[in-house]
Design a protein around this motif. Structure first.
Motif, PDB file in Angstrom:
ATOM      1  N   GLY A  90       0.838  -1.280   0.000  1.00 57.63           N
ATOM      2  CA  GLY A  90      -0.075  -0.078  -0.077  1.00 57.63           C
ATOM      3  C   GLY A  90       0.778   1.337   0.132  1.00 57.63           C
ATOM      4  O   GLY A  90       0.480   2.237  -0.699  1.00 57.63           O
ATOM      5  N   ALA A  91       2.016   1.286   0.924  1.00 56.49           N
ATOM      6  CA  ALA A  91       2.998   2.204   0.777  1.00 56.49           C
ATOM      7  C   ALA A  91       3.501   2.669  -0.529  1.00 56.49           C
ATOM      8  O   ALA A  91       3.732   3.736  -0.829  1.00 56.49           O
ATOM      9  N   VAL A 104       0.541   4.211   8.943  1.00 54.86           N
ATOM     10  CA  VAL A 104       0.112   2.733   8.768  1.00 54.86           C
ATOM     11  C   VAL A 104       0.358   2.101   9.851  1.00 54.86           C
ATOM     12  O   VAL A 104      -0.584   1.055   9.905  1.00 54.86           O
ATOM     13  N   TYR A 250      -5.084   6.488  -0.913  1.00 60.79           N
ATOM     14  CA  TYR A 250      -4.912   6.457   0.561  1.00 60.79           C
ATOM     15  C   TYR A 250      -5.883   5.312   1.062  1.00 60.79           C
ATOM     16  O   TYR A 250      -5.521   4.519   2.288  1.00 60.79           O
ATOM     17  N   SER A 253      -4.070   2.120   0.806  1.00 56.69           N
ATOM     18  CA  SER A 253      -3.160   2.053   1.754  1.00 56.69           C
ATOM     19  C   SER A 253      -3.846   1.428   3.124  1.00 56.69           C
ATOM     20  O   SER A 253      -3.324   0.510   3.847  1.00 56.69           O
TER      21      SER A 253
END
Length: 351
Positions: A90-91, A104, A250, A253
């Motif tokens: 996700g990052a 996160v 986002y 993420s």
């Protein structure tokens, strides 16, 4: 007016075509195949990361030969990489899209706490897993909304979420560790059930990586992510809804944080506000080491995962050799600095 001779106009094009052919002849010898050599090897994608992993493996075999190469140690490395690895996927999307997500680790902790409250556990393991994913995705959506429509700087918005999510997790759990009840052992089975010697959670990690790679490299969403990160204004003029796409990045993420919360619950059989401490730094560092630009527009899932494995193996080597945790953090910091300096050097060389 002066008449233009058509032969004079077409001549430069012929010259340019000849030059192109000449360059092609230099790049490809008369034998027809590409030239092989050290230069060609250096151009293989991620070869430096693979060599770094090989060197670390050699160090492990030399320093702790009795424990490093054992099957149980390899499984422990993969299990540790699975939790942070899902977050790293996700990052990677967020950073390629020109953003940053510092929340996160705290979002993962909040999702694990919310999913392991007695009220949630009463509905069974599937509801617990859905709850973790919804909490993570919701936090990610809030981050994206504040950044896209609230015009907040990503660093500030996600830092605020880090503090708020960690505080809410502490408030919900009253700073206590919440155990997964025996009736919900399906979640724990992700860590205890093995297929071909590997826990199920490793396969969950592999599926997330494969899906992430396909989305980034084979879909319109992935192409738009590169476009938004490379030049948001040009992406907007090309018809991309930059705000909506950023919010979706986002949310993605946060979705990965929810999956990571399920994995950490399976590994520890608990939900805790202390889960995921400094995971954001490990994930961002893995993405940077993997070659993703902090300014966005360039990066790969494969590179980020290789960077993660480098960090995970380093952590494992420090533990096996009984070295101080503070020395481990110093080593990681030096690796991050070196990776950023190499990025700047490669960018200057390309320009």
């Amino acid at each position: 007016m002066t008449e233009v001779n058509p032969q004079q106009v077409s001549a430069p094009k012929a010259d340019e075509t000849g030059k192109a052919k000449a360059h092609a002849a230099v790049a490809t010898p008369s034998g027809g195949g590409p030239r092989l050599g050290l230069g060609a090897i250096g151009e293989i994608p991620h070869i430096g990361l693979v060599l770094a992993l090989v060197i670390l493996a050699a160090v492990g075999l030399i320093t702790v030969p009795d424990t490093f190469a054992t099957g149980s140690n390899m499984v422990s490395i993969l299990a540790l990489a699975s939790t942070i690895g899902v977050i790293t996927v996700g990052a990677t999307f967020v950073i390629i899209g020109g953003g940053i997500d510092l929340s996160v680790g705290a979002v993962m902790a909040l999702a694990s706490v919310w999913a392991t409250t007695l009220a949630t556990q009463a509905y069974g393991p599937w509801v617990m897993m859905i709850c973790a994913i919804l909490v993570g995705t919701g936090a990610g959506l809030l981050n994206g909304f504040l950044i896209s429509y609230g015009r907040m700087v990503p660093f500030i918005a996600t830092l605020a979420m880090l503090v708020a999510a960690r505080g809410l997790a502490q408030r919900m759990s009253e700073r206590r560790t919440q155990l997964v009840q025996p009736d919900n052992s399906l979640i724990v089975d992700l860590s205890t059930t093995r297929i071909l010697g590997l826990p199920l959670l490793v396969y969950v990690f592999a599926v997330v990586v494969i899906i992430g790679w396909l989305i980034l490299n084979r879909t319109t969403f992935g192409r738009r992510t590169y476009a938004v990160g490379g030049n948001p204004e040009a992406a907007r003029l090309a018809g991309i809804n930059v705000r909506r796409h950023t919010m979706m990045l986002y949310a993605l993420s946060g979705f990965c944080c929810g999956i990571a919360a399920i994995i950490i619950m399976a590994r520890t059989t608990t939900g805790s506000s202390t889960h995921g401490d400094l995971y954001e730094l490990d994930a961002i560092a893995a993405v940077i080491i993997g070659g993703t630009l902090l300014t966005g527009g360039r990066g790969t899932i494969v590179g980020a995962i290789l960077g993660l494995l480098i960090f995970t193996v380093i952590t494992n080597l420090f533990i096996l050799n009984g070295l101080n945790t503070s020395d481990q953090l110093i080593a990681k910091g030096l690796i991050i600095v070196a990776a950023v300096l190499l990025q700047r050097r490669s960018l200057k060389a390309s320009t």
